[in-house]
Design a protein around this motif. Structure first.
Motif, PDB file in Angstrom:
ATOM      1  N   VAL A   5      40.411  28.345  31.903  1.00 13.37           N
ATOM      2  CA  VAL A   5      41.194  29.075  30.914  1.00 13.37           C
ATOM      3  C   VAL A   5      40.770  30.537  30.928  1.00 13.37           C
ATOM      4  O   VAL A   5      39.630  30.865  30.582  1.00 13.37           O
ATOM      5  N   GLU A   6      41.719  31.404  31.326  1.00 16.43           N
ATOM      6  CA  GLU A   6      41.461  32.841  31.351  1.00 16.43           C
ATOM      7  C   GLU A   6      41.786  33.479  30.010  1.00 16.43           C
ATOM      8  O   GLU A   6      42.642  32.988  29.269  1.00 16.43           O
ATOM      9  N   SER A   7      41.115  34.579  29.729  1.00 13.19           N
ATOM     10  CA  SER A   7      41.398  35.377  28.538  1.00 13.19           C
ATOM     11  C   SER A   7      40.977  36.816  28.799  1.00 13.19           C
ATOM     12  O   SER A   7      40.278  37.093  29.771  1.00 13.19           O
ATOM     13  N   GLY A   8      41.425  37.708  27.908  1.00 14.70           N
ATOM     14  CA  GLY A   8      40.983  39.091  27.994  1.00 14.70           C
ATOM     15  C   GLY A   8      42.007  40.056  28.550  1.00 14.70           C
ATOM     16  O   GLY A   8      41.761  41.263  28.587  1.00 14.70           O
ATOM     17  N   GLY A   9      43.154  39.557  28.983  1.00 11.95           N
ATOM     18  CA  GLY A   9      44.177  40.448  29.492  1.00 11.95           C
ATOM     19  C   GLY A   9      44.811  41.255  28.374  1.00 11.95           C
ATOM     20  O   GLY A   9      44.560  41.028  27.191  1.00 11.95           O
ATOM     21  N   GLY A  10      45.640  42.212  28.770  1.00  9.09           N
ATOM     22  CA  GLY A  10      46.322  43.034  27.781  1.00  9.09           C
ATOM     23  C   GLY A  10      46.904  44.283  28.384  1.00  9.09           C
ATOM     24  O   GLY A  10      47.016  44.403  29.608  1.00  9.09           O
ATOM     25  N   LEU A  11      47.282  45.195  27.508  1.00 10.94           N
ATOM     26  CA  LEU A  11      47.876  46.475  27.912  1.00 10.94           C
ATOM     27  C   LEU A  11      46.814  47.564  27.782  1.00 10.94           C
ATOM     28  O   LEU A  11      46.168  47.686  26.735  1.00 10.94           O
ATOM     29  N   VAL A  12      46.651  48.360  28.833  1.00 13.97           N
ATOM     30  CA  VAL A  12      45.651  49.423  28.829  1.00 13.97           C
ATOM     31  C   VAL A  12      46.212  50.629  29.578  1.00 13.97           C
ATOM     32  O   VAL A  12      47.050  50.477  30.473  1.00 13.97           O
ATOM     33  N   GLN A  13      45.767  51.798  29.192  1.00  9.96           N
ATOM     34  CA  GLN A  13      46.204  53.009  29.882  1.00  9.96           C
ATOM     35  C   GLN A  13      45.449  53.172  31.203  1.00  9.96           C
ATOM     36  O   GLN A  13      44.321  52.684  31.348  1.00  9.96           O
ATOM     37  N   ALA A  14      46.080  53.863  32.123  1.00 12.83           N
ATOM     38  CA  ALA A  14      45.421  54.148  33.400  1.00 12.83           C
ATOM     39  C   ALA A  14      44.096  54.859  33.146  1.00 12.83           C
ATOM     40  O   ALA A  14      44.008  55.735  32.288  1.00 12.83           O
ATOM     41  N   LEU A  20      37.931  40.492  31.813  1.00 15.14           N
ATOM     42  CA  LEU A  20      38.526  39.168  31.795  1.00 15.14           C
ATOM     43  C   LEU A  20      37.427  38.110  31.783  1.00 15.14           C
ATOM     44  O   LEU A  20      36.361  38.302  32.374  1.00 15.14           O
ATOM     45  N   SER A  21      37.736  36.997  31.143  1.00 16.28           N
ATOM     46  CA  SER A  21      36.834  35.855  31.127  1.00 16.28           C
ATOM     47  C   SER A  21      37.591  34.622  31.601  1.00 16.28           C
ATOM     48  O   SER A  21      38.807  34.519  31.415  1.00 16.28           O
ATOM     49  N   CYS A  22      36.860  33.698  32.188  1.00 11.40           N
ATOM     50  CA  CYS A  22      37.437  32.425  32.619  1.00 11.40           C
ATOM     51  C   CYS A  22      36.436  31.336  32.267  1.00 11.40           C
ATOM     52  O   CYS A  22      35.335  31.290  32.839  1.00 11.40           O
ATOM     53  N   ALA A  23      36.818  30.479  31.327  1.00 11.93           N
ATOM     54  CA  ALA A  23      35.946  29.400  30.881  1.00 11.93           C
ATOM     55  C   ALA A  23      36.331  28.108  31.589  1.00 11.93           C
ATOM     56  O   ALA A  23      37.511  27.757  31.658  1.00 11.93           O
ATOM     57  N   ALA A  24      35.314  27.405  32.085  1.00 11.73           N
ATOM     58  CA  ALA A  24      35.540  26.160  32.829  1.00 11.73           C
ATOM     59  C   ALA A  24      35.086  24.966  32.013  1.00 11.73           C
ATOM     60  O   ALA A  24      34.051  25.005  31.338  1.00 11.73           O
ATOM     61  N   TRP A 114      42.871  25.979  39.393  1.00  8.51           N
ATOM     62  CA  TRP A 114      43.394  27.270  38.958  1.00  8.51           C
ATOM     63  C   TRP A 114      43.577  27.293  37.454  1.00  8.51           C
ATOM     64  O   TRP A 114      43.893  26.263  36.842  1.00  8.51           O
ATOM     65  N   GLY A 115      43.409  28.485  36.892  1.00 10.47           N
ATOM     66  CA  GLY A 115      43.771  28.687  35.509  1.00 10.47           C
ATOM     67  C   GLY A 115      45.243  29.031  35.379  1.00 10.47           C
ATOM     68  O   GLY A 115      45.961  29.133  36.381  1.00 10.47           O
ATOM     69  N   GLN A 116      45.691  29.251  34.145  1.00 13.97           N
ATOM     70  CA  GLN A 116      47.106  29.517  33.891  1.00 13.97           C
ATOM     71  C   GLN A 116      47.445  30.996  34.046  1.00 13.97           C
ATOM     72  O   GLN A 116      48.627  31.357  34.104  1.00 13.97           O
ATOM     73  N   GLY A 117      46.427  31.839  34.114  1.00 10.01           N
ATOM     74  CA  GLY A 117      46.643  33.264  34.312  1.00 10.01           C
ATOM     75  C   GLY A 117      46.645  34.055  33.020  1.00 10.01           C
ATOM     76  O   GLY A 117      46.961  33.533  31.946  1.00 10.01           O
TER      77      GLY A 117
END
Length: 124
Positions: A5-14, A20-24, A114-117
């Motif tokens: 399970v991935e987490s930590g994505g989002g919108l960020v400026q250049a 990102l984190s991925c928990a197993a 694989w995680g879900q992204g």
């Protein structure tokens, strides 16, 4: 069976950063090599970073070298991707993947789980 399970994505400026984190969900997490891949709209899934089961060996794609850092905490069953100096071309869905092989694989077909992204969007 391993669930990721991935987490930590989002919108960020250049120029900004995200982690990102991925928990197993496995008690044998330390046996798995882990990797991050990404897929932008209309493009194939591409390799980003790999880390060995022990965390002592890492490998990054040229496109992210010097900007992204992969790491893992086997006590927490988690792998991370620290992304700095983000560019618009880093925009993609980011996936973590697990592989029991001791070899460093950079193609998606080599990975067992694989995680879900998680979506990362970098605005310019």
């Amino acid at each position: 069976q391993v669930q990721l399970v991935e987490s930590g994505g989002g919108l960020v400026q250049a120029g900004g950063s995200l982690k990102l984190s991925c928990a197993a969900s496995t008690r044998t997490f330390s046996r798995y090599s882990m990797a991050w891949f990404r897929q932008a709209p209309g493009k194939e899934r591409e390799f980003v970073s790999h880390i060995s089961w022990s965390g002592t060996s890492t490998y990054d794609a040229d496109s992210v070298k010097g900007r992204f850092t992969i790491s893992r905490d086997n006590a927490k069953n988690t792998v991370y991707l620290q992304m700095n100096s983000l560019k618009s071309e880093d925009t993609a869905v980011y996936y973590c993947a697990a592989d029991l092989s001791v070899f460093r694989h950079i193609t998606p077909a080599e990975y067992d789980y694989w995680g879900q992204g998680t979506q990362v969007t970098v605005s310019s």
